[in-house]
Design a protein around this motif. Structure first.
Motif, PDB file in Angstrom:
ATOM      1  N   CYS A  88       0.831  -1.209   0.000  1.00 31.70           N
ATOM      2  CA  CYS A  88       0.000   0.000   0.000  1.00 31.70           C
ATOM      3  C   CYS A  88       0.866   1.260   0.000  1.00 31.70           C
ATOM      4  O   CYS A  88       0.603   2.206  -0.763  1.00 31.70           O
ATOM      5  N   ALA A  89       1.891   1.270   0.835  1.00 31.16           N
ATOM      6  CA  ALA A  89       2.760   2.446   0.923  1.00 31.16           C
ATOM      7  C   ALA A  89       3.509   2.688  -0.382  1.00 31.16           C
ATOM      8  O   ALA A  89       3.637   3.821  -0.845  1.00 31.16           O
ATOM      9  N   ARG A  90       4.013   1.627  -0.998  1.00 25.78           N
ATOM     10  CA  ARG A  90       4.802   1.782  -2.227  1.00 25.78           C
ATOM     11  C   ARG A  90       3.956   2.152  -3.438  1.00 25.78           C
ATOM     12  O   ARG A  90       4.446   2.789  -4.366  1.00 25.78           O
ATOM     13  N   HIS A  91       2.667   1.773  -3.439  1.00 26.56           N
ATOM     14  CA  HIS A  91       1.855   1.959  -4.643  1.00 26.56           C
ATOM     15  C   HIS A  91       0.675   2.902  -4.443  1.00 26.56           C
ATOM     16  O   HIS A  91      -0.221   2.969  -5.291  1.00 26.56           O
ATOM     17  N   GLY A  92       0.700   3.644  -3.345  1.00 27.11           N
ATOM     18  CA  GLY A  92      -0.296   4.689  -3.137  1.00 27.11           C
ATOM     19  C   GLY A  92      -1.715   4.184  -2.944  1.00 27.11           C
ATOM     20  O   GLY A  92      -2.676   4.821  -3.395  1.00 27.11           O
TER      21      GLY A  92
ATOM     22  N   LEU B 278      -3.444  -1.379  -7.952  1.00 26.24           N
ATOM     23  CA  LEU B 278      -3.555  -2.778  -7.522  1.00 26.24           C
ATOM     24  C   LEU B 278      -2.655  -3.680  -8.369  1.00 26.24           C
ATOM     25  O   LEU B 278      -1.965  -4.552  -7.841  1.00 26.24           O
ATOM     26  N   ILE B 279      -2.673  -3.440  -9.669  1.00 24.92           N
ATOM     27  CA  ILE B 279      -1.879  -4.282 -10.566  1.00 24.92           C
ATOM     28  C   ILE B 279      -0.387  -4.055 -10.347  1.00 24.92           C
ATOM     29  O   ILE B 279       0.408  -5.003 -10.370  1.00 24.92           O
TER      30      ILE B 279
ATOM     31  N   LEU C 146      10.195  -5.709  -2.899  1.00 23.38           N
ATOM     32  CA  LEU C 146      10.254  -7.027  -2.258  1.00 23.38           C
ATOM     33  C   LEU C 146      11.278  -7.951  -2.922  1.00 23.38           C
ATOM     34  O   LEU C 146      12.005  -8.676  -2.235  1.00 23.38           O
ATOM     35  N   ALA C 147      11.322  -7.950  -4.252  1.00 22.60           N
ATOM     36  CA  ALA C 147      12.250  -8.840  -4.954  1.00 22.60           C
ATOM     37  C   ALA C 147      13.691  -8.523  -4.588  1.00 22.60           C
ATOM     38  O   ALA C 147      14.514  -9.430  -4.396  1.00 22.60           O
TER      39      ALA C 147
ATOM     40  N   GLU D 103       4.698  -6.301  -8.196  1.00 23.11           N
ATOM     41  CA  GLU D 103       5.817  -6.352  -7.255  1.00 23.11           C
ATOM     42  C   GLU D 103       5.803  -7.657  -6.468  1.00 23.11           C
ATOM     43  O   GLU D 103       6.843  -8.296  -6.280  1.00 23.11           O
ATOM     44  N   LEU D 104       4.615  -8.058  -6.026  1.00 25.28           N
ATOM     45  CA  LEU D 104       4.497  -9.297  -5.263  1.00 25.28           C
ATOM     46  C   LEU D 104       4.891 -10.504  -6.116  1.00 25.28           C
ATOM     47  O   LEU D 104       5.619 -11.395  -5.654  1.00 25.28           O
ATOM     48  N   GLU D 105       4.441 -10.539  -7.370  1.00 26.44           N
ATOM     49  CA  GLU D 105       4.775 -11.654  -8.259  1.00 26.44           C
ATOM     50  C   GLU D 105       6.267 -11.716  -8.550  1.00 26.44           C
ATOM     51  O   GLU D 105       6.850 -12.819  -8.597  1.00 26.44           O
TER      52      GLU D 105
END
Length: 203
Positions: free
Chosen positions: A45-49, A62-63, A128-129, A68-70
């Motif tokens: 949330c913080a990184r993507h507003g 969201l995408i 994260l990666a 980033e998670l993927e």
């Protein structure tokens, strides 16, 4: 129960209700959340507003959070494949007793909580990666004296508490519970000593 990839498709589906797409992203964190569920959500949330409680966030945000998670999941799955191959070779060669690294690895199978944060609101700021690449490099290179994620050397010992992170050294710089196999015995002892000094000063 839907798997990670199925949930990811739901997040990307433009025909779906935004609340469902957000919910699907949250459900992805039940399958893969390097900092733990709450801290990973806070990070994304913080990184993507994205407002953490917004039920209808901007789908593009969201995408990006899912991307980033993927990307981090790909890094971790690659590491797990290498780990499994190494263990197969060791067993073939007669090495059956797992070491400290293997013991730690069993507790973070699937990457959930691999860099768990003691406080969900305090976590590394890097993607994260990148955090996982740094952590994996440290796991593969042997014990050191600093946090493998931020290179911080100030750590305090966290005791086990309920459903939170397991006991261990918490980096004061980035907030992760540093995996014990990546730290030297002296560094671990110093973190435990700092905990004892803190308790004594409170008493």
């Amino acid at each position: 129960m839907a798997g990670f990839r199925s949930l990811a498709r739901q997040v990307r589906d433009p025909r779906s209700d935004l609340a469902l797409r957000r919910y699907s992203l949250r459900k992805c964190l039940e399958r893969f959340a390097p900092y733990g569920h709450r801290a990973t959500w806070h990070h994304l949330c913080a990184r993507h507003g994205i407002e953490p409680e917004d039920r209808s966030p901007d789908p593009a945000r969201l995408i990006r959070a899912l991307d980033e998670l993927e990307a981090a999941r790909v890094v971790w799955l690659g590491h797990e494949a290498g780990f499994a191959e190494r263990r197969r070779r060791e067993k073939h060669d007669g090495l059956r007793r797992p070491g400290a690294f293997d013991d730690w690895h069993r507790h973070v199978r699937g990457g959930h909580g691999v860099a768990r944060c003691a406080d969900p609101a305090v976590h590394p700021s890097a993607p994260l990666a990148e955090v996982l690449r740094r952590l994996i490099a440290a796991l593969e290179s042997g014990p050191g004296t600093a946090c493998p994620v931020c290179a911080g050397t100030e750590m305090h010992w966290r005791e086990e508490g309920g459903d939170g992170p397991a006991p261990g050294p918490v980096c004061a710089g980035c907030g992760i519970v540093v995996p014990q196999p990546v730290l030297t015995p002296g560094t671990l002892a110093a973190a435990r000593g700092a905990r004892r000094r803190d308790l004594a000063s409170v008493a």
